[in-house]
Motif scaffolding. Structure first.
Motif, PDB file in Angstrom:
ATOM      1  N   TRP A 156      -3.996  16.585 -53.557  1.00 30.77           N
ATOM      2  CA  TRP A 156      -3.922  15.407 -52.691  1.00 30.77           C
ATOM      3  C   TRP A 156      -4.946  15.488 -51.557  1.00 30.77           C
ATOM      4  N   HIS A 157      -5.227  16.666 -51.088  1.00 28.85           N
ATOM      5  CA  HIS A 157      -6.226  16.833 -50.027  1.00 28.85           C
ATOM      6  C   HIS A 157      -7.566  16.242 -50.459  1.00 28.85           C
ATOM      7  N   GLU A 158      -7.973  16.536 -51.697  1.00 30.48           N
ATOM      8  CA  GLU A 158      -9.235  16.006 -52.217  1.00 30.48           C
ATOM      9  C   GLU A 158      -9.163  14.495 -52.435  1.00 30.48           C
ATOM     10  N   ARG A 159      -8.039  14.009 -52.937  1.00 35.32           N
ATOM     11  CA  ARG A 159      -7.912  12.566 -53.200  1.00 35.32           C
ATOM     12  C   ARG A 159      -8.011  11.742 -51.931  1.00 35.32           C
ATOM     13  N   PHE A 160      -7.433  12.236 -50.848  1.00 32.27           N
ATOM     14  CA  PHE A 160      -7.503  11.511 -49.574  1.00 32.27           C
ATOM     15  C   PHE A 160      -8.895  11.627 -48.961  1.00 32.27           C
ATOM     16  N   GLY A 161      -9.544  12.766 -49.109  1.00 36.96           N
ATOM     17  CA  GLY A 161     -10.894  12.949 -48.583  1.00 36.96           C
ATOM     18  C   GLY A 161     -10.990  12.822 -47.070  1.00 36.96           C
ATOM     19  N   LEU A 162      -9.986  13.285 -46.361  1.00 36.06           N
ATOM     20  CA  LEU A 162      -9.978  13.168 -44.900  1.00 36.06           C
ATOM     21  C   LEU A 162     -10.818  14.281 -44.269  1.00 36.06           C
ATOM     22  N   PRO A 163     -11.356  14.030 -43.081  1.00 32.68           N
ATOM     23  CA  PRO A 163     -12.237  15.004 -42.441  1.00 32.68           C
ATOM     24  C   PRO A 163     -11.497  16.082 -41.645  1.00 32.68           C
ATOM     25  N   PHE A 164     -10.374  16.532 -42.168  1.00 34.94           N
ATOM     26  CA  PHE A 164      -9.570  17.544 -41.488  1.00 34.94           C
ATOM     27  C   PHE A 164      -9.500  18.790 -42.362  1.00 34.94           C
ATOM     28  N   ARG A 165      -9.200  19.914 -41.725  1.00 35.70           N
ATOM     29  CA  ARG A 165      -8.982  21.130 -42.498  1.00 35.70           C
ATOM     30  C   ARG A 165      -7.751  20.918 -43.392  1.00 35.70           C
ATOM     31  N   PRO A 166      -7.674  21.603 -44.515  1.00 34.01           N
ATOM     32  CA  PRO A 166      -6.567  21.370 -45.455  1.00 34.01           C
ATOM     33  C   PRO A 166      -5.174  21.543 -44.853  1.00 34.01           C
ATOM     34  N   GLY A 167      -5.024  22.418 -43.867  1.00 32.61           N
ATOM     35  CA  GLY A 167      -3.707  22.657 -43.289  1.00 32.61           C
ATOM     36  C   GLY A 167      -3.287  21.658 -42.230  1.00 32.61           C
ATOM     37  N   ALA A 168      -4.141  20.706 -41.883  1.00 31.22           N
ATOM     38  CA  ALA A 168      -3.820  19.740 -40.822  1.00 31.22           C
ATOM     39  C   ALA A 168      -2.622  18.885 -41.211  1.00 31.22           C
ATOM     40  N   THR A 169      -1.745  18.656 -40.228  1.00 31.01           N
ATOM     41  CA  THR A 169      -0.572  17.804 -40.451  1.00 31.01           C
ATOM     42  C   THR A 169      -0.546  16.609 -39.505  1.00 31.01           C
ATOM     43  N   GLY A 170      -1.470  16.564 -38.572  1.00 31.55           N
ATOM     44  CA  GLY A 170      -1.497  15.466 -37.607  1.00 31.55           C
ATOM     45  C   GLY A 170      -1.063  15.877 -36.217  1.00 31.55           C
ATOM     46  N   TYR A 171      -0.427  17.039 -36.085  1.00 31.90           N
ATOM     47  CA  TYR A 171      -0.056  17.509 -34.749  1.00 31.90           C
ATOM     48  C   TYR A 171      -1.328  17.724 -33.935  1.00 31.90           C
ATOM     49  N   GLY A 172      -1.342  17.172 -32.733  1.00 29.89           N
ATOM     50  CA  GLY A 172      -2.491  17.330 -31.863  1.00 29.89           C
ATOM     51  C   GLY A 172      -3.629  16.371 -32.149  1.00 29.89           C
ATOM     52  N   HIS A 173      -3.441  15.444 -33.081  1.00 30.54           N
ATOM     53  CA  HIS A 173      -4.504  14.492 -33.370  1.00 30.54           C
ATOM     54  C   HIS A 173      -4.769  13.577 -32.186  1.00 30.54           C
ATOM     55  N   ARG A 174      -6.022  13.276 -32.023  1.00 27.30           N
ATOM     56  CA  ARG A 174      -6.464  12.345 -30.989  1.00 27.30           C
ATOM     57  C   ARG A 174      -6.749  10.993 -31.638  1.00 27.30           C
ATOM     58  N   SER A 175      -7.096  10.031 -30.817  1.00 26.86           N
ATOM     59  CA  SER A 175      -7.326   8.670 -31.288  1.00 26.86           C
ATOM     60  C   SER A 175      -8.353   8.615 -32.425  1.00 26.86           C
ATOM     61  N   LYS A 176      -9.431   9.361 -32.305  1.00 29.51           N
ATOM     62  CA  LYS A 176     -10.473   9.335 -33.351  1.00 29.51           C
ATOM     63  C   LYS A 176      -9.950   9.910 -34.670  1.00 29.51           C
ATOM     64  N   ASP A 177      -9.025  10.854 -34.585  1.00 28.96           N
ATOM     65  CA  ASP A 177      -8.433  11.421 -35.799  1.00 28.96           C
ATOM     66  C   ASP A 177      -7.526  10.406 -36.487  1.00 28.96           C
TER      67      ASP A 177
END
Length: 163
Positions: free
Chosen positions: A66-87
């Motif tokens: 799923w990490h590859e399918r989404f293609g998001l610019p985050f490290r694979p372990g990211a869950t959204g904690y600490g995300h800022r507006s740009k994230d």
């Protein structure tokens, strides 16, 4: 009872996401607000991360691609904690991708919960807190967090539909 709770999260996720375009899912009510896409991605990542930790299994996110399918610019372990507006703005996905990942995590969660013995609910899983966190308390915490975010996504959908 816990399986039913996770089923209710899945229902709200599908209601909040279904039939919306990628642009609608990424829309934010103001410049720093969370989008439906980010909320659903985040609540699913948290469930995936926390349940995998409790079950001692790999996360669906990385194990099933799923990490590859989404293609998001985050490290694979990211869950959204600490995300800022740009994230938050970087999370763009079609409804089928969001519900597909959520469904895969839901199925994994339910399979593990189905094998869980009730006497394990009092097992301490995190001693970093006072009092230490038990398995049962952690499950309630995941349910609570996910239901709040699913409700936020449903609220945003309602606002978008009324515009």
């Amino acid at each position: 009872m816990v399986i039913d709770g996770f089923g209710r999260i899945q229902e709200v996720v599908h209601e909040a996401v279904g039939g919306l375009t990628e642009d609608q899912l990424a829309e934010r009510l103001d410049a720093d607000a969370n989008s439906i896409a980010w909320l659903v991605w985040h609540l699913t990542r948290v469930q995936d991360d926390h349940i995998a930790d409790l079950a001692g299994t790999p996360q669906v996110w990385t194990e099933r691609g799923w990490h590859e399918r989404f293609g998001l610019p985050f490290r694979p372990g990211a869950t959204g904690y600490g995300h800022r507006s740009k994230d938050v703005a970087a999370v763009r996905a079609e409804a089928k991708l969001l519900t597909g990942y959520h469904g895969a995590v839901h199925d994994s969660t339910v399979a593990w919960l189905g094998s869980l013995r009730e006497d394990r609910l009092d097992d301490v899983v995190d001693e970093a807190w006072d009092p230490p966190v038990t398995l049962g308390v952690r499950l309630v915490s995941i349910l609570s967090d996910d239901l709040q975010h699913a409700g936020q996504a449903a609220f945003i959908r309602g606002v978008l539909e009324r515009r």
